[in-house]
Design a protein around this motif. Structure first.
Motif, short mmCIF file in Angstrom:
data_model
loop_
_atom_site.label_atom_id
_atom_site.label_comp_id
_atom_site.label_asym_id
_atom_site.label_seq_id
_atom_site.Cartn_x
_atom_site.Cartn_y
_atom_site.Cartn_z
N ASP A 192 57.97 56.53 35.19
CA ASP A 192 56.87 56.97 34.34
C ASP A 192 55.57 56.25 34.74
O ASP A 192 55.55 55.42 35.64
N LYS A 193 54.50 56.61 34.08
CA LYS A 193 53.16 56.09 34.41
C LYS A 193 53.11 54.56 34.37
O LYS A 193 52.55 53.93 35.27
N ASP A 194 53.67 53.96 33.34
CA ASP A 194 53.64 52.51 33.20
C ASP A 194 54.46 51.82 34.29
O ASP A 194 54.07 50.78 34.82
N GLU A 195 55.60 52.39 34.63
CA GLU A 195 56.43 51.81 35.69
C GLU A 195 55.71 51.88 37.05
O GLU A 195 55.74 50.93 37.82
N ARG A 196 55.04 53.00 37.30
CA ARG A 196 54.29 53.11 38.56
C ARG A 196 53.12 52.14 38.60
O ARG A 196 52.82 51.56 39.65
N LYS B 30 52.70 49.26 41.42
CA LYS B 30 51.47 49.19 42.20
C LYS B 30 50.85 47.79 42.11
O LYS B 30 50.41 47.23 43.12
N ALA B 31 50.85 47.20 40.92
CA ALA B 31 50.31 45.85 40.76
C ALA B 31 51.14 44.83 41.53
O ALA B 31 50.60 43.94 42.19
N ALA B 32 52.46 44.97 41.47
CA ALA B 32 53.34 44.05 42.19
C ALA B 32 53.15 44.18 43.69
O ALA B 32 53.09 43.17 44.42
N ALA B 33 53.04 45.41 44.17
CA ALA B 33 52.84 45.63 45.61
C ALA B 33 51.50 45.06 46.06
O ALA B 33 51.40 44.45 47.13
N THR C 170 48.58 41.18 49.16
CA THR C 170 47.34 40.40 49.23
C THR C 170 47.59 38.90 49.34
O THR C 170 46.88 38.20 50.06
N TYR C 171 48.59 38.41 48.63
CA TYR C 171 48.75 36.96 48.50
C TYR C 171 50.02 36.39 49.12
O TYR C 171 50.24 35.18 49.06
N TYR C 172 50.88 37.22 49.72
CA TYR C 172 52.14 36.73 50.26
C TYR C 172 51.88 35.62 51.28
O TYR C 172 51.07 35.77 52.19
N MET C 173 52.56 34.51 51.10
CA MET C 173 52.45 33.33 51.96
C MET C 173 51.08 32.65 51.87
O MET C 173 50.77 31.78 52.67
N LYS C 174 50.26 33.08 50.92
CA LYS C 174 48.95 32.45 50.70
C LYS C 174 48.93 31.75 49.35
O LYS C 174 48.28 30.73 49.20
N HIS C 175 49.59 32.34 48.38
CA HIS C 175 49.68 31.77 47.04
C HIS C 175 51.12 31.36 46.75
O HIS C 175 52.06 31.88 47.34
N GLU D 82 51.09 33.85 42.13
CA GLU D 82 51.35 35.29 42.21
C GLU D 82 51.72 35.86 40.85
O GLU D 82 51.32 36.97 40.51
N THR D 83 52.47 35.10 40.06
CA THR D 83 52.84 35.55 38.72
C THR D 83 51.59 35.74 37.87
O THR D 83 51.44 36.76 37.18
N ALA D 84 50.68 34.77 37.91
CA ALA D 84 49.44 34.88 37.15
C ALA D 84 48.60 36.04 37.67
O ALA D 84 48.02 36.80 36.88
N ASP D 85 48.52 36.21 38.98
CA ASP D 85 47.75 37.32 39.56
C ASP D 85 48.31 38.67 39.10
O ASP D 85 47.56 39.58 38.75
N PHE D 86 49.65 38.79 39.11
CA PHE D 86 50.28 40.03 38.67
C PHE D 86 49.95 40.30 37.20
O PHE D 86 49.56 41.41 36.83
N ALA D 87 50.10 39.29 36.36
CA ALA D 87 49.84 39.45 34.93
C ALA D 87 48.38 39.85 34.67
O ALA D 87 48.10 40.66 33.79
N LYS D 88 47.48 39.30 35.46
CA LYS D 88 46.06 39.66 35.32
C LYS D 88 45.84 41.12 35.71
O LYS D 88 45.12 41.85 35.04
N ARG D 89 46.45 41.55 36.81
CA ARG D 89 46.30 42.95 37.25
C ARG D 89 46.87 43.92 36.22
O ARG D 89 46.41 45.06 36.11
N MET D 90 47.87 43.47 35.48
CA MET D 90 48.47 44.30 34.44
C MET D 90 47.70 44.19 33.12
O MET D 90 48.04 44.85 32.15
#
Length: 106
Positions: A34-38, A42-45, A50-55, A60-68
């Motif tokens: 559904d829309k929320d799952e997508r 998208k936020a997780a991807a 963007t941050y893999y091996m940089k953060h 990354e958890t905080a970044d994800f929560a902010k994007r959501m």
């Protein structure tokens, strides 16, 4: 099973090019969510790309929560890592989240 990622012969094109090495219809797969799952996927991807091996995973958890656009976060932890949980909660609060926590003995 769709694939055998551990024995990939496609040089992990899923990670490098965002394409599956197995025959799947992208529209068919997307229709399963559904829309929320997508939005969450998208936020997780985005965070991973963007941050893999940089953060750190913490960042990354905080970044994800902010994007959501989350304001409140729950933190469940094992009593054996209560000191780490305290640091994690402090960090999340510094990042602007309201944090509620519970340990496994509850």
């Amino acid at each position: 099973m769709l694939g055998d990622c551990a024995n990939c012969n496609c040089n992990h094109m899923c990670m490098k090019k965002g394409r599956s090495c197995v025959p799947v219809d992208q529209d068919e797969v997307l229709s399963l969510y559904d829309k929320d799952e997508r939005k969450m996927m998208k936020a997780a991807a985005y965070v991973e790309a963007t941050y893999y091996m940089k953060h750190t995973r913490l960042q990354e958890t905080a970044d994800f929560a902010k994007r959501m656009h989350y304001k409140k976060l729950g933190l469940a932890f094992c009593i054996g890592i209560r000191d780490e949980a305290k640091l994690f909660a402090r960090y999340l609060k510094q990042e602007g989240f309201e944090v509620h926590s519970v340990c496994c003995k509850n």
